[in-house]
Design an enzyme around this catalytic site. Sequence first.
Site, PDB file in Angstrom:
ATOM      1  N   TYR A  72     -33.570  38.466 -36.976  1.00  0.00           N
ATOM      2  CA  TYR A  72     -34.434  38.661 -35.802  1.00  0.00           C
ATOM      3  C   TYR A  72     -35.909  38.366 -36.105  1.00  0.00           C
ATOM      4  O   TYR A  72     -36.517  37.488 -35.489  1.00  0.00           O
ATOM      5  CB  TYR A  72     -34.277  40.091 -35.281  1.00  0.00           C
ATOM      6  CG  TYR A  72     -35.086  40.353 -34.037  1.00  0.00           C
ATOM      7  CD1 TYR A  72     -34.743  39.760 -32.824  1.00  0.00           C
ATOM      8  CD2 TYR A  72     -36.205  41.182 -34.054  1.00  0.00           C
ATOM      9  CE1 TYR A  72     -35.479  39.974 -31.677  1.00  0.00           C
ATOM     10  CE2 TYR A  72     -36.950  41.412 -32.912  1.00  0.00           C
ATOM     11  CZ  TYR A  72     -36.586  40.807 -31.733  1.00  0.00           C
ATOM     12  OH  TYR A  72     -37.329  41.019 -30.594  1.00  0.00           O
ATOM     13  N   LYS A 121     -48.569  33.583 -23.591  1.00  0.00           N
ATOM     14  CA  LYS A 121     -48.765  34.256 -22.301  1.00  0.00           C
ATOM     15  C   LYS A 121     -50.044  33.800 -21.604  1.00  0.00           C
ATOM     16  O   LYS A 121     -50.299  34.187 -20.458  1.00  0.00           O
ATOM     17  CB  LYS A 121     -48.787  35.776 -22.489  1.00  0.00           C
ATOM     18  CG  LYS A 121     -47.468  36.350 -22.984  1.00  0.00           C
ATOM     19  CD  LYS A 121     -46.318  36.079 -22.029  1.00  0.00           C
ATOM     20  CE  LYS A 121     -45.016  36.683 -22.504  1.00  0.00           C
ATOM     21  NZ  LYS A 121     -43.893  36.385 -21.607  1.00  0.00           N
ATOM     22  N   GLU A 160     -42.175  41.758  -9.416  1.00  0.00           N
ATOM     23  CA  GLU A 160     -42.485  43.163  -9.135  1.00  0.00           C
ATOM     24  C   GLU A 160     -43.740  43.271  -8.266  1.00  0.00           C
ATOM     25  O   GLU A 160     -43.841  44.149  -7.408  1.00  0.00           O
ATOM     26  CB  GLU A 160     -42.670  43.923 -10.452  1.00  0.00           C
ATOM     27  CG  GLU A 160     -41.373  44.105 -11.220  1.00  0.00           C
ATOM     28  CD  GLU A 160     -41.593  44.614 -12.636  1.00  0.00           C
ATOM     29  OE1 GLU A 160     -40.812  45.475 -13.080  1.00  0.00           O
ATOM     30  OE2 GLU A 160     -42.536  44.157 -13.308  1.00  0.00           O
ATOM     31  N   ASP A 213      -3.311   3.493 -33.534  1.00  0.00           N
ATOM     32  CA  ASP A 213      -4.641   2.946 -33.267  1.00  0.00           C
ATOM     33  C   ASP A 213      -5.380   2.899 -34.610  1.00  0.00           C
ATOM     34  O   ASP A 213      -4.945   3.529 -35.586  1.00  0.00           O
ATOM     35  CB  ASP A 213      -5.363   3.864 -32.275  1.00  0.00           C
ATOM     36  CG  ASP A 213      -6.833   3.538 -32.146  1.00  0.00           C
ATOM     37  OD1 ASP A 213      -7.165   2.361 -31.955  1.00  0.00           O
ATOM     38  OD2 ASP A 213      -7.649   4.466 -32.258  1.00  0.00           O
ATOM     39  N   TYR A 214      -6.503   2.180 -34.669  1.00  0.00           N
ATOM     40  CA  TYR A 214      -7.224   2.102 -35.945  1.00  0.00           C
ATOM     41  C   TYR A 214      -8.486   2.983 -35.935  1.00  0.00           C
ATOM     42  O   TYR A 214      -8.510   4.035 -36.570  1.00  0.00           O
ATOM     43  CB  TYR A 214      -7.591   0.655 -36.283  1.00  0.00           C
ATOM     44  CG  TYR A 214      -8.291   0.547 -37.629  1.00  0.00           C
ATOM     45  CD1 TYR A 214      -7.583   0.724 -38.811  1.00  0.00           C
ATOM     46  CD2 TYR A 214      -9.662   0.310 -37.702  1.00  0.00           C
ATOM     47  CE1 TYR A 214      -8.223   0.665 -40.039  1.00  0.00           C
ATOM     48  CE2 TYR A 214     -10.310   0.247 -38.928  1.00  0.00           C
ATOM     49  CZ  TYR A 214      -9.594   0.425 -40.097  1.00  0.00           C
ATOM     50  OH  TYR A 214     -10.213   0.379 -41.311  1.00  0.00           O
ATOM     51  N   ASP A 215      -9.528   2.584 -35.201  1.00  0.00           N
ATOM     52  CA  ASP A 215     -10.790   3.341 -35.208  1.00  0.00           C
ATOM     53  C   ASP A 215     -10.600   4.722 -34.595  1.00  0.00           C
ATOM     54  O   ASP A 215     -10.146   4.854 -33.455  1.00  0.00           O
ATOM     55  CB  ASP A 215     -11.867   2.583 -34.421  1.00  0.00           C
ATOM     56  CG  ASP A 215     -12.334   1.340 -35.150  1.00  0.00           C
ATOM     57  OD1 ASP A 215     -13.116   1.482 -36.096  1.00  0.00           O
ATOM     58  OD2 ASP A 215     -11.891   0.232 -34.779  1.00  0.00           O
TER      59      ASP A 215
END
Length: 886
Positions: free
Chosen positions: A188, A384, A483, A600-602
């Site tokens: 933290y 801030k 608020e 398949d290859y790749d």
Amino acid sequence: MDSFSEPYTREGDDISLDRVHDKIRELEEEHRKNGIPLSGRIIHVVHSLPITATLESSRQRPNAPPTPPLEDNTRDTASNPPSGWSLAPRYGHAAMISGIMSLSQNHEQIVVGWTGDILAPGASANASTTNTSADKILTTTVSQEERAALEVALKDFQPKESDPDDEKFQKGTYVPVWLDDKVAHGHYDGYCKQTLWPMFHYLLWQDVATEYASADQHYPQYEAANAAFARRIVEIYQPGDLIWVHDYHLLLLPRLIRESIPEAVLGLFMHTPFPTSELFRCLPRRKEVLDGMLGANLVCFQTYSYVRHFISTCIRVCGYEANSRGIDVDGHVTAVMHCPVGIDAERVARDVQRPGIQPKLEALMNLYEGKKIIVGRDKLDVVKGVVQKLRAFEKLLQDYPEWIGNVVMIQVTSPALTDSPKLERLVSELVAHINGEYGSLDFIPVHHYHQTLKKDEFYALLSVADLAVITPLRDGMNTTSMEFVIAQEKTNKSPSVLSEFMGISKNMEDALLVNPWDLGGVAAAINQGLLMSPAEKAARHAKLYKVVTTHTSHSWAAVLVKMLLEQMGIQGLARQTPYIPKDQLEGLYHGAKKRLFLFDYDGTLAPIVKVPSMATPSEATLEALERLSADPKNLVYIISGRDGEFLEQHLGHLKNVGFSAEHGGFIRERGSSEWANFTKSLDMSWMSEVEEIFRYYTERTTGSHIEVKKSSITWHYRGADPEWGLFQCRQCQDLLENNLAHKRPIEVLVGKKNLEVRPIAVNKGEIVKRILYRNPDAEFIFCAGDDKTDEDMFRALLLFPPGVKQVKMEAPLSVTLIDGDGKPPVELAIQPEAVFTTAVGHSSKRTLAAWHVTTPQEIVDHMLDLVRPKEAEIAAPPAEPDKSHL
């Protein structure tokens, strides 16, 4: 992603809370009908529990002289009851907690979080937020009995401060996570506050840390803390739970949970801003953090702009692809959305009417009679914008001298989590300078209070103000601005000046939005607010009041649940592909008289690499192909998008292996050196037209190039700017599909960073059909691939309708093109269970394959296991692939 507008909410979310709850019930009913489990529980994972814990025991304070160790009383807990605990609310994150608890009317809420520092008896109230050790007890000294006792105490905890909401909403269950003190504070105070928090707020580390600090220094503790949370989630998880992970403290957690619980339905909500990709790429552990976040089904931010930044970062930093569903990571798609947090408007409205507020309000009015009151309340943090606000106020008195003696600014700065003596000194000097320059014996322009206000004083200050000025340089959500709107409902309906860099600024557009760095602009906005007519004040306030009281923390929490349930529906439709069963594979292999292997290859036999020419086969791959093809019962084909030249260069020495090149455009049978061309009888005149279109987009897209093969043509943009390349790819695809494809016998395929055009009659599926038609006596088929073009192979092998065990096969186009018409249908010997279509990638990848493996290496390992002699296997067994994360 293509739009730069910033909608506040998505269509369908900007509705009443009751409507959202109705939608949640509809989704849950639909899921249950579809057999998707729902436990009725929501697990919220937060950094720390909203409770401080004091261990009330006779143990000595940490700075007391040592004593002999206590005797072990673990065997008789009845006669030696564990030490008691004293619990109190932890203040902060009130909006998040109130939102979570509002869900308890319909769902069981489980809040998982760090215990926080364990306080010693008599510890100061703010000891849990300081780094001093005098009032704290080391976690390592807390026994298992005391830990168990804390869990019991948490179940019975009820805050002393009564509120109607506490009775209306059931209390959630709190589950503590115990962290070693060094890990907890390295996590933290170290990585979160010194590395992640500055970056998310557009500060680089040299701006806020010492010259010796490293942005990577505390990463091991961050990793360890996330791992501890993951273990705790695994302990309490039940099938059908919804999981929400909150904020930047736990960004590695979604992937860790996914590895342990693949079926988990998991969301991540970011309460902080998310920076642009140019800033995020400075993070040393950028890929680890992004991959951790992408373990979630849904990542949610406060605003649409943060969504854009995140998507752009995933594309630019990690090279992942984005589509309309989200970010695609090896077939696992993470949705990305936004939903701003509000405040608990009902509770704030009640708090504003507390009986202790009116006397304080009247005292303030008498104290500043005849003067306009500007209020600001911020943490003393560099982001801030307190310094910029004070300078803007000074600019007001310079540019509008009529306000001298007629306006006061009351600025309250509460202490930040990390002290900044330099910033505190700068603010004090600036206040003294303004008061010295513009003040007099009977007038002080700025009243600065560096303290934490009590609730009554805070709401009295908000209620009496003529203007609020809240100008952070970067902020996720600022509760004071909302608020203030509620506090003004019964008094002046005063306006507010807000920074456009706040996460909630987009939905507060009826405030006076400013750039806090533009001192003249802020001063002009303050002047405008102070001179605003009562009618305009009332009109602006009414709109703001509606937003603040409609989009509350309760509606935010409900929308999160709704969005996650919607993802759960998608997850349920996209089935989890099971891992290939090794025993079944080997049993059917050894029992078959003839076997087909189609690779398949790749991405299947070789991993995907940035430079295609570097995708060479490994020694293990060559060994597997050599051994498989040497068995006379086996017929092995490599069906690739590569051209014949590449295949011959790297694999041509394998005389018993057959090859198909250019996605089925050419085929070379095993033992032959001649290539059969499937396109020789097709009209290929369209290639020049496509090449002209591709050339146009290549000129506009730096880093792209055209690859012309004999049977297809491909536009590659892997080397281009990823977002521009994707945009151009979509434009080019649209042009081809709408203006050319319907006139010509071609199809347009979107691949990995490429766009390919080929004849409709030529694809990998046709080659598979040809091989199968010519070998109908095959009793075992293994077919493996990793991308969209390989789905054609899997589709061709969907041979058996439900309940059918024996099928006939008509002569496919790939046979009639070469060998002529008039070929009869053949009866296949294969049985459904002996067809092993296998996708390479994540288990949640959408595919027609019946099975999956995670990496190309696992394909090779499985093939080697089939052909290696059993005695060698006993002597030196091959390593099993790690499937714990599947």
